[in-house]
Design an enzyme around this catalytic site. Sequence first.
Site, PDB file in Angstrom:
ATOM      1  N   GLU A 141       5.621   3.413   1.893  1.00  0.00           N
ATOM      2  CA  GLU A 141       4.860   4.436   2.602  1.00  0.00           C
ATOM      3  C   GLU A 141       3.696   3.821   3.379  1.00  0.00           C
ATOM      4  O   GLU A 141       3.228   4.392   4.356  1.00  0.00           O
ATOM      5  CB  GLU A 141       4.328   5.468   1.595  1.00  0.00           C
ATOM      6  N   HIS A 179      24.485  -7.708 -12.876  1.00  0.00           N
ATOM      7  CA  HIS A 179      25.883  -7.319 -13.021  1.00  0.00           C
ATOM      8  C   HIS A 179      26.258  -6.205 -12.053  1.00  0.00           C
ATOM      9  O   HIS A 179      27.304  -5.581 -12.196  1.00  0.00           O
ATOM     10  CB  HIS A 179      26.160  -6.920 -14.477  1.00  0.00           C
ATOM     11  N   LYS A 214       9.858  17.738   5.599  1.00  0.00           N
ATOM     12  CA  LYS A 214       9.253  19.005   5.160  1.00  0.00           C
ATOM     13  C   LYS A 214       9.418  20.059   6.248  1.00  0.00           C
ATOM     14  O   LYS A 214       9.775  21.202   5.970  1.00  0.00           O
ATOM     15  CB  LYS A 214       7.763  18.819   4.867  1.00  0.00           C
TER      16      LYS A 214
HETATM   17  O1  PA5 Z   1       1.062   8.783  -1.220  1.00  0.00           O
HETATM   18  C1  PA5 Z   1       0.998   9.954  -0.873  1.00  0.00           C
HETATM   19  O2  PA5 Z   1       0.036  10.390  -0.251  1.00  0.00           O
HETATM   20  C2  PA5 Z   1       2.118  10.907  -1.201  1.00  0.00           C
HETATM   21  O3  PA5 Z   1       3.138  10.283  -1.902  1.00  0.00           O
HETATM   22  C3  PA5 Z   1       1.590  12.062  -2.037  1.00  0.00           C
HETATM   23  O4  PA5 Z   1       1.022  11.559  -3.204  1.00  0.00           O
HETATM   24  C4  PA5 Z   1       2.704  13.049  -2.387  1.00  0.00           C
HETATM   25  O5  PA5 Z   1       3.305  13.519  -1.217  1.00  0.00           O
HETATM   26  C5  PA5 Z   1       2.138  14.227  -3.194  1.00  0.00           C
HETATM   27  O6  PA5 Z   1       1.132  14.869  -2.470  1.00  0.00           O
HETATM   28  P1  PA5 Z   1       0.156  15.894  -3.191  1.00  0.00           P
HETATM   29  O7  PA5 Z   1      -0.608  15.185  -4.226  1.00  0.00           O
HETATM   30  O8  PA5 Z   1      -0.702  16.430  -2.090  1.00  0.00           O
HETATM   31  O9  PA5 Z   1       1.019  16.982  -3.796  1.00  0.00           O
END
Ligand code: PA5
Length: 444
Positions: free
Chosen positions: A286, A307, A421
């Site tokens: 990310e 394996h 989303k």
């Molecule tokens: O790293 C990030 O920002 C994302 O992975 C969020 O943690 C994830 O989308 C969850 O978001 P939230 O805590 O707003 O529900």
Amino acid sequence: MNAIQVITKDVAPVVSADAVEALRPEAEKALSMLYDGSGAGNDFLGWVKLPSETPQTLIDDINATAQSLRENCEVIVAIGIGGSYLGAKAVIEALSNSFAPYIHGEGTPVLFAGQNIGEDYLYELSQYLKGKKFGIIVISKSGTTTEPAIAFRLLKEQLENQLGKAEASKRIVAITDAKRGALRQLATEEGYKTFVIADNVGGRFSVLTPVGLLPIAVAGYDIQKLIDGARSMELAVANPSQDNVAMTYAMTRNALYRAGKKIEILVNYNPKLHFVGEWWKQLYGESEGKDHKGIFPAAVDNSTDLHSMGQWIQDGERSIFETVISVQSTVNTLEIPSDEANLDGLNYIAGKRVDQVNKMAELGTRIAHVDGGVPNILVTVPAINEHYLGELLYFFEAACGISGYMLGVNPFNQPGVEDYKRNMFALLAKPGYEKETEAIRARM
Ligand code: PA5
């Protein structure tokens, strides 16, 4: 000097030590950007000094809340996804007895929900919780993420039906934004105990905030030691010296990427580290995968995956490198027994510890993979405990920030996560998405 070390001699067949060293000025600049805030995403640098600036009052509050949940609940469900899930899951799995779910009286079990939309998963969880005194830690910075919101709506209703609204609200803890969001509003209305996720700490860098610390404390682990470990790494990483392990790792992986190695495989030889791999994949994927750039982060659990994935890694397309987490010592010891009949031919290793065999599997594999054209970075960790996990988590976070800046991306945003989303909301005809709904339906 840290206990965790990074050894890079086995990348030499692809990038020389000089080629790695040539990136030092870039790494130094990237490191300084984490401290002076001159880089992209500078409003998300709250994690950098988190270990040294976590107030004792917060640690005490988390421990007291964890203690109260442990005393009042047979089981806790931590609800969250992505950065609001993976850090706690990684640390708890690493520290837990592998068979904890089946051992009666082995601490307060922490289960996870809201990290998927599996109907069977949620149904089976609610069946398991029927009649149990359970508690909920609901974690969402935005408070609007669909997956945890669905899980929370279902489990909150179940808890209220089982215990009544007043008792239920004593067993729900919300970790969310300080002021904004649906979860903050609900927590205020219902009087839940809350903890804050600071605005300047992104989800995937939040394991050392209450997001990770509360579930870890509930599971019975020492969050003070975790923070102390992270703090010792924080202090070491702040110094742009030759043995700055975060800089070494960031420089080496960027040198490999520029030499055409586009995939990094994080390898462990300890099944307890599976979710450290999952957490690391999110952190790097990310943070770096944007602007059509970035090393693809993959992970394997060896020797299990030797394996299944072993053939590809040894002999497939040469676009990969490996980073091996090598844990130097185990918690327990177990010797391989001798057997008179020796039908399995194992007497040559009778009397050896299981871990000695594991270590030879690790060494033999590393040599084979290097010989097969897979450069290797070795990260050594003395043992799996709270302190070294704290070091390891902070090490990977700091290296990720440095590496992302060296790559030339903003390591602290995640614009690509919004695309799925938007489509999901359009397909579900969420109010406000009318135009998108029409457009996506026209494509069906
Ligand atoms: O790293 C990030 O920002 C994302 O992975 C969020 O943690 C994830 O989308 C969850 O978001 P939230 O805590 O707003 O529900």
